[in-house]
Design an enzyme around this catalytic site. Structure first.
Site, short mmCIF file in Angstrom:
data_model
loop_
_atom_site.label_atom_id
_atom_site.label_comp_id
_atom_site.label_asym_id
_atom_site.label_seq_id
_atom_site.Cartn_x
_atom_site.Cartn_y
_atom_site.Cartn_z
CE LYS A 61 -11.95 1.54 3.95
NZ LYS A 61 -11.24 2.91 3.19
CD GLU A 111 1.67 6.45 -4.76
OE1 GLU A 111 1.01 6.17 -3.65
OE2 GLU A 111 1.65 5.70 -5.84
NE ARG A 154 4.21 2.54 -5.32
CZ ARG A 154 2.73 1.99 -5.33
NH1 ARG A 154 1.80 2.36 -4.65
NH2 ARG A 154 2.68 0.98 -6.17
#
Length: 593
Positions: free
Chosen positions: A246, A331, A359
């Site tokens: 990243k 979640e 969710r």
């Protein structure tokens, strides 16, 4: 910039001499750094995707072949290679280029996913459809970040993909060891192990019926392309494991220990200096207060879904690392696990973006509320969030949360109230509570001029013509609108109910004493605060009119928060204008669009 300027479609890329791929990738990185410096955005993930995306577009002929990205914030390079470089100056602005795949922008964007762990299910469905329709010459490639594999939905998809070995699919595992922060859990440890020479690299995925190739240097165009072609020729589901970094190629991002500039505001491209505002954000205030609460109350624990820093639990985690649980992008598990923590006598605080809590609706309803458990949900990014667009606006939570029996929702108008209401929520032990607040800088506080049974009165004229009832931070606009109305000879009482679900009885009584009550909320009107107050007022037989100013029941485009609120009639001048129209009877009392 020379090579990138000449690429207006993937076909142009495929005509480019492969010997120039390194030069092209360098140009792409430079372009990304300077473009995101002007707009802000997801820079770190995309710097790590450059060579991988170039290789993808050499092997797969988009849009006939389907390229899917999970999560969609890693698709900037894909946008550049599909002819959208000239529009990058409008990135994440109203009417501009989306920060995620957008079907309205290009045929190369097949889905508009910006919630994680979904793309393998899309890929499974499309591979099934191609097989059923006889489209055997169309290929499906799904790019999945390793963080997305912490989500249960991804594993439900893998379970089905592996059961269909006759349906070809290439799954590109973009393994940079991070979602926002370093990827957590047993899977992350295993992926790290199979990235080494000593590990058995194939056993893990092949036990699911999916072939494995790798690990491949994701910053080597030729190596990635070779692996992709091998996977295509296998004519079965294949994982191509690519190791990337990243922020690769831009030192300020690559060396950032927090999140490698996962999402960054505007910055100086030369020095890497990020623009900072003097005013603290709502999230920063929550982070400080949460740390103070944790120091006082050892039973308080924190839970987050791969977003410790973005939701403000990082200070708590640094001081009390054993009491904060980052469960990855899962979640549903976060909420069900919180139910377990509460059942065992702890006081869990689940900090999550408003748009992501949906969710886990079943877990909020059946695992927490049904058991009347004292779980505190802290919803960051509630209401209009700005440039991330329709998938990230938190404009539904007041509607669906109001369906949950026994659940209470608090909406602080300012950061002082945020701190008070957090402690109030933690003191309630008869069921779940929710605290919702917006993204961005916190404005100045508003002191009440009085209080009525828990309601804060912010303006109290002697002979009011109407009542303005504000949900949370909309109080600022309501107080300003009341001043504008006073200039026109119209006096308004302004009240902040503080707790908006369920509708307070005191607010129903107060509304009944005014000829007109106007509610203002940064939530959709359907099922929102205003609609529920209107029903409650009607139920007691009051004759007051209740008018609602809210957001339309549709997906909102990207844009600045103030800009979008004004466009939807939720700024002070627009509120005053609409109130005057209602008072003289020129419009009905249905707000929004």
């Amino acid at each position: 910039m020379t090579l990138l300027q000449d690429i207006t479609s993937p076909a142009d890329l495929r005509r480019l001499d492969r010997a120039r791929d390194g030069e092209l990738c360098a140009e792409i990185r430079e372009f990304l750094v300077h473009a995101v410096a002007e707009s802000g955005g997801h820079l770190g993930p995309n710097l790590g995707m450059v060579e991988l995306t170039v290789a993808l577009h050499r092997v797969f002929e988009s849009p006939r072949d389907v390229l899917l990205f999970d999560v969609g914030h890693q698709a900037y390079v894909h946008k550049l290679l599909t002819g959208r470089a000239r529009r990058f100056g409008s990135l994440r602005s109203a009417g501009g280029l989306s920060g995620y795949p957008s079907r309205a922008e290009s045929d190369h964007d097949v889905i508009e996913n910006s919630h994680a762990s979904t793309v393998l299910s899309y890929a499974d469905g499309m591979a099934k459809a191609f097989a059923l329709r006889g489209d055997h010459d169309r290929k499906v490639a799904a790019v999945v970040g390793d963080g997305a594999l912490t989500g249960g939905l991804a594993w439900e998809a893998l379970n089905n993909i592996g059961a269909g070995p006759e349906r070809p699919m290439v799954i590109v595992l973009n393994d940079n060891g991070r979602s926002y922060r370093p990827t957590t859990g047993a899977l992350a440890r295993h992926l790290d192990a199979i990235g080494t020479e000593s590990a058995d690299r194939s056993e893990f995925f092949e036990s699911l019926g999916i072939a494995y190739l790798g690990a491949v240097d994701g910053h080597d165009c030729a190596a990635v392309e070779e692996a992709l072609w091998t996977a295509v020729r296998m004519r079965r589901p294949v994982v191509v494991h690519c190791l990337t970094k990243k922020g690769h190629g831009y030192a300020p991002a690559a060396q950032d220990d927090v999140d490698c500039w996962h999402a960054v505001g505007r910055f100086d491209a030369v020095t890497g200096t990020v623009e900072r505002s003097g005013a603290p954000s709502w999230t920063e205030i929550f982070a400080d207060e949460m740390l103070a609460v944790a120091a006082e109350r050892p039973e308080v624990v924190g839970i987050t879904a791969a977003m410790t820093v973005p939701v403000g639990l990082h200070k708590f985690a640094a001081k009390f690392p054993d009491r904060v649980y980052d469960v990855g992008i899962s979640e549903q598990h976060a909420v069900a696990s919180a139910a377990g923590l509460a059942t065992a006598g702890l006081r869990p605080v689940v900090a999550i973006y408003s748009t992501f809590l949906a969710r886990a609706f079943d877990q909020v309803l059946m695992d927490v509320a049904l058991h009347r458990l004292p779980v505190v949900f802290v919803l960051d990014r509630a209401g209009v969030t700005g440039p991330d667009g329709p998938s990230h606006h938190g404009i539904w939570d007041l509607s669906w949360l109001s369906l949950v029996p026994g659940l209470r929702v608090a909406a602080p108008r300012d950061t002082a109230q945020l701190c008070l209401l957090l402690r109030d929520a933690l003191d309630r032990d008869d069921g779940p509570t929710v605290l919702r607040f917006p993204k961005g800088q916190a404005g100045p506080g508003i002191d009440p001029v009085g209080q009525i049974s828990g309601l804060d009165v912010l303006r109290s004229p002697k002979a009011p013509d109407l009542l303005l009832a504000a949900a949370g931070p909309m109080a600022t606009a309501c107080v300003e609108a009341a001043g504008l109305l006073a200039d026109q000879g119209v006096e308004a009482t302004v009240v902040d109910p503080r707790w908006v679900v369920p509708v307070p009885d005191a607010l129903v009584e107060l509304a009944s004493t005014h000829p007109l009550t106007v509610t203002v909320e940064d939530n959709i009107g359907t099922g929102g605060f205003g609609e529920r107050l209107g029903r409650s007022v009607a139920a007691v037989g009051a004759t007051t009119r209740v008018a609602n100013l809210s957001l339309p029941t549709r997906f909102l485009e990207p844009g600045g928060r103030d800009e979008l609120l004004h466009a939807r009639g939720l700024s002070a001048p627009r509120i005053a204008e609409q109130v005057l129209a209602w008072l003289i009877g020129t419009t009905d009392t249905e707000g929004g669009e």
